[in-house]
Design an enzyme around this catalytic site. Structure first.
Site, PDB file in Angstrom:
ATOM      1  N   HIS A 136       0.832  -1.206   0.000  1.00  0.00           N
ATOM      2  CA  HIS A 136       0.000   0.000   0.000  1.00  0.00           C
ATOM      3  C   HIS A 136       0.869   1.260   0.000  1.00  0.00           C
ATOM      4  CE1 HIS A 136      -3.169   2.856   0.874  1.00  0.00           C
ATOM      5  NE2 HIS A 136      -2.555   3.226   1.978  1.00  0.00           N
ATOM      6  N   ASP A 236     -11.637   2.317   6.895  1.00  0.00           N
ATOM      7  CA  ASP A 236     -11.190   3.689   7.159  1.00  0.00           C
ATOM      8  C   ASP A 236     -11.556   4.556   5.952  1.00  0.00           C
ATOM      9  OD1 ASP A 236      -9.875   5.937   8.087  1.00  0.00           O
ATOM     10  OD2 ASP A 236      -7.916   5.265   7.385  1.00  0.00           O
ATOM     11  N   TYR A 247      -3.445  17.491   3.435  1.00  0.00           N
ATOM     12  CA  TYR A 247      -2.615  16.653   4.313  1.00  0.00           C
ATOM     13  C   TYR A 247      -1.237  17.223   4.665  1.00  0.00           C
ATOM     14  CZ  TYR A 247       0.711  14.513   1.010  1.00  0.00           C
ATOM     15  OH  TYR A 247       1.726  14.286   0.139  1.00  0.00           O
ATOM     16  N   LYS A 256     -10.534  12.027   6.558  1.00  0.00           N
ATOM     17  CA  LYS A 256     -10.665  10.750   7.252  1.00  0.00           C
ATOM     18  C   LYS A 256     -11.730  10.753   8.338  1.00  0.00           C
ATOM     19  CE  LYS A 256      -6.962   8.619   5.496  1.00  0.00           C
ATOM     20  NZ  LYS A 256      -6.959   7.284   4.942  1.00  0.00           N
TER      21      LYS A 256
HETATM   22 MN    MN Z   1      -6.189   4.126   6.901  1.00  0.00          MN
END
Ligand code: MN
Length: 419
Positions: A136, A236, A247, A256
């Site tokens: 990821h 999430d 960010y 988020k």
């Molecule tokens: Mn996450």
């Protein structure tokens, strides 16, 4: 381990087998919330088992501990007690055991899962999200920075994480509205405000802290497992366009905290014990406080499906919890190495779990590669991100030698942005 025989009619291939026996909180009709345990398609009411005297012999300081809207006080009794309860229920289900099977009030114990309301299993004090899958982190680094230097210099030296928001963690079945916020196109001079156009899921696992630690106390990798009560599926939710603009330099915020979804059944660490496997070799060698012995990865199958409104589901991702670089005891040791205290009910999430194959990536961002390769669903429509009224379903299960231990699912519909 040979399959255990039970008088209870467990359906074939149920996630909630006699090997699992996870804890949850449910509300039958207008009655108050209470603790239960999932068996097949039903729930065993722990308050009733207690009242029938079937837990006699297990010391419970407060016998009403199961009459609660969260498992925190039960978990606080310690693993000696919580696993004694779980093993006692398992014993009551054994083929040769007549105590519950022949009990005149046996029918009072069982509720159909689909006839009750599930609540969050614990009061979540604090929530932390890690970033611990190498695939990821590599995918995201390749897309947004440089494929040749996808991982930032710190990544293989510490489990990167951030503090998330606990107030917006919701139970499976709770719909979430598409968030609104600021975004800025690369070629635009100024940001605009509106609904996110890039709502995404993140396939994650989360573990629940089962033991308070003191401020100033560092928990070693060797002791970390004592502090992990159990596991949940975790989605999430992320708004990629908001995230991209907001960010820097402090990390995720409004992209988020509009919602994260968890599954209802808290699967104990003990139930997952048989499915432990070795993780990847960590190179370069990590600092001593992050070194560990034993197995701390889990061979746990994970899938993500998308169901558009009134259409069939399409599985878009098949991954596995074993695809983690940093394991749970390293995450916990790192989290506390500076003296940060953890409390019962805190939730530590893995980060998006992406495997090595293109169909094992744990987010739409990666599966559709930033929108350049839209996925085709079984109804003929395509997706780069999640549309309004899509329902995203994450499932997780481990299987070995006739034993199956699963999580059921975490299911969330995305609703249009609020006016
Ligand atoms: Mn996450």
């Amino acid at each position: 381990m040979s399959p255990l025989n039970s008088w209870y009619p467990f359906p074939m291939d149920t996630d909630f087998s006699i090997y699992n026996l996870p804890f949850g909180i449910f509300k039958p009709g207008r009655a108050s919330a209470r603790a239960g345990m999932a068996v097949g398609e039903e729930i065993m009411d722990l308050t009733i088992l207690q009242e029938l005297g079937l837990f006699d012999g297990i010391f419970l300081q407060d016998p009403s501990v199961f009459y609660a809207d969260a498992l925190n006080d039960f978990i606080a009794l310690g693993k000696e007690t919580t696993s004694a309860i779980r093993l006692r229920v398992q014993q009551l289900l054994f083929l040769e055991n007549e105590e519950l099977k022949s009990h005149p009030e046996r029918s009072k114990v069982f509720f159909k899962q689909n006839a009750v309301q599930m609540l969050l299993p614990v009061r979540i004090g604090d929530y932390t999200d890690f970033y611990s899958s190498e695939q990821h982190a590599t995918n995201v680094g390749s897309m947004f920075r440089d494929p040749a230097n996808a991982l930032l210099p710190n990544w293989k030296h510490l489990p990167v994480g951030y503090h998330g928001r606990a107030s917006s963690i919701v139970i499976s079945g709770t719909a979430l509205h598409r968030p609104k916020g600021q975004t800025k196109a690369d070629d635009a001079a100024t940001p605009t405000f509106g609904p996110s156009k890039q709502v995404d899921f993140e396939l994650e696992m989360a573990f629940v802290i089962g033991k308070n630690s003191d401020l100033g106390e560092a928990i070693s990798t060797g002791h970390a497992a004592d502090s992990i009560f159990g596991f949940l599926l975790f989605n999430d939710w992320s708004a990629r366009d908001l995230q991209k603009w907001e960010y820097v330099p402090l990390g995720p915020f409004l992209a988020k905290n509009f919602g994260s979804s968890v599954s209802p059944w808290l699967v104990t660490a003990e139930a997952l014990e048989p499915f432990k496997v070795a993780g990847p070799k960590q190179e370069p060698e990590v600092l001593p406080y992050l070194q560990f012995s034993g197995l701390h990865h889990y061979d746990l199958n994970l899938s993500v499906s998308i169901a558009p409104k009134e259409s069939a589901e399409t599985v878009v991702c098949r991954s596995n919890y074993r695809h983690m670089y940093w394991n749970t005891v390293q995450q916990l040791a790192h989290h506390t190495v500076n003296g940060c205290n953890l409390r019962i009910g805190d939730l530590l999430a893995s980060g998006t779990i992406s495997g090595p194959e293109a169909d094992s990536y744990g987010s739409m961002l990666e599966l559709a590669w930033k929108g350049s390769k839209p996925l085709k669903l079984s109804d003929g429509s395509t997706r780069s991100f999640i549309h309004d009224h899509d329902t995203v379903v994450i499932r997780g299960w481990a299987e070995k030698e006739g034993m199956r231990v699963g999580f059921g699912e975490v299911r969330t519909e995305v609703l249009p942005a609020k006016d």
